[in-house]
Design an enzyme around this catalytic site. Structure first.
Site, PDB file in Angstrom:
ATOM      1  N   ARG A 111       0.821  -1.214   0.000  1.00  0.00           N
ATOM      2  CA  ARG A 111       0.000   0.000   0.000  1.00  0.00           C
ATOM      3  C   ARG A 111       0.852   1.260   0.000  1.00  0.00           C
ATOM      4  NH1 ARG A 111      -5.279  -0.957   2.211  1.00  0.00           N
ATOM      5  NH2 ARG A 111      -5.536   1.315   2.266  1.00  0.00           N
TER       6      ARG A 111
ATOM      7  N   TYR B 128      -8.586  13.244  -7.789  1.00  0.00           N
ATOM      8  CA  TYR B 128      -9.278  14.383  -7.182  1.00  0.00           C
ATOM      9  C   TYR B 128      -8.731  14.620  -5.780  1.00  0.00           C
ATOM     10  CZ  TYR B 128     -12.052  10.645  -4.968  1.00  0.00           C
ATOM     11  OH  TYR B 128     -12.446   9.530  -4.284  1.00  0.00           O
TER      12      TYR B 128
END
Length: 251
Positions: free
Chosen positions: A133, A147
């Site tokens: 991750r 975004y």
């Protein structure tokens, strides 16, 4: 004072959005454009060497709409690494024909809402799932969506006034929606508190662009987003492989 969230932090990220001065680019001779693209290709090939040894990642996507022509998404171990590559790009001859339109700086993060559950008693930085991750391999998906976002701080809807257990519950419920898109949508969360204008930068990858619409719509109805989510501009685009970049610039 409520307990502040702690994060595990991985690679630094730069989303570098640029438009092309097509008018000036068109005025060059074919030989001049070829020379400039050869220099640019050499620069990108050198970056691939770093990627191949697992010391960073980068990818290109063309952007749909008028916000930019492409995004160069770069991940490296330090801000100095990010800055050095940015400066190298700016010194290439092709940079004379690139117009910066937007950028976003963050660092890949995993909060202690989730990290402790993933790592158990193990040092989280040694856990393979946590490392995947924090130091992600970028998927060669056909589409990208980026975004920035904040958590709201208004009246009764102030994320930072909730206690840790309430925040953890909401994040867990929020994440359960994302897990239903496993295999379809890959997500990278960049923490940007103190680094850029928003608090997080979210990057999604998918082969079906409609999955962006589906997952964001579902998450808007989740309490975490419905009550506390504030969103910036959305950028969406199509993958540009190294082999396709020359064709992208071809006149």
């Amino acid at each position: 004072m409520n307990e502040a969230v702690k994060t595990l932090d991985g690679w630094y990220c730069l989303h570098d959005f640029r438009s092309v001065d097509w008018t000036s680019w068109r005025e060059l001779s074919e030989a001049e454009r070829s020379r400039i693209l050869t220099e640019f290709s050499k620069f990108l090939s050198e970056l691939e060497l770093t990627k191949n040894i697992g010391e960073g990642e980068q990818t290109f996507y063309s952007i749909v709409g008028q916000k930019a022509d492409f995004v160069f998404f770069l991940l490296r171990p330090t801000l100095e690494d990010i800055n050095a590559i940015e400066n190298r790009l700016n010194k290439l001859e092709i940079a004379d024909f690139l117009i910066p339109t937007y950028s976003y700086v963050s660092v890949v993060e995993l909060s202690n809402y989730l990290a402790a559950h993933m790592a158990g008693d193990e040092d989280p930085y040694e856990n393979k799932h946590v490392r995947a991750r924090l130091y992600p391999e970028l998927p060669p998906k056909k589409h990208i969506c980026f975004y920035p976002m904040n958590k709201k701080r208004e009246g009764n809807d102030n994320w930072y006034m909730l206690d840790m257990e309430e925040r953890r519950r909401m994040i867990r419920d929020h994440g359960s929606i994302g897990r239903t898109y496993a295999g379809k949508v890959n997500q990278i969360i960049g923490g940007s508190i103190g680094l850029d204008d928003y608090e997080w930068g979210v990057t999604l990858f998918a082969d079906d662009a409609l999955d962006f619409k589906r997952i964001v719509t579902e998450m808007r109805f989740d309490e975490t987003s419905a009550r506390f989510g504030e969103f910036g501009a959305f950028f969406v685009g199509n993958l540009l492989s190294l082999e396709e970049i020359e064709a992208f610039f071809k006149i």
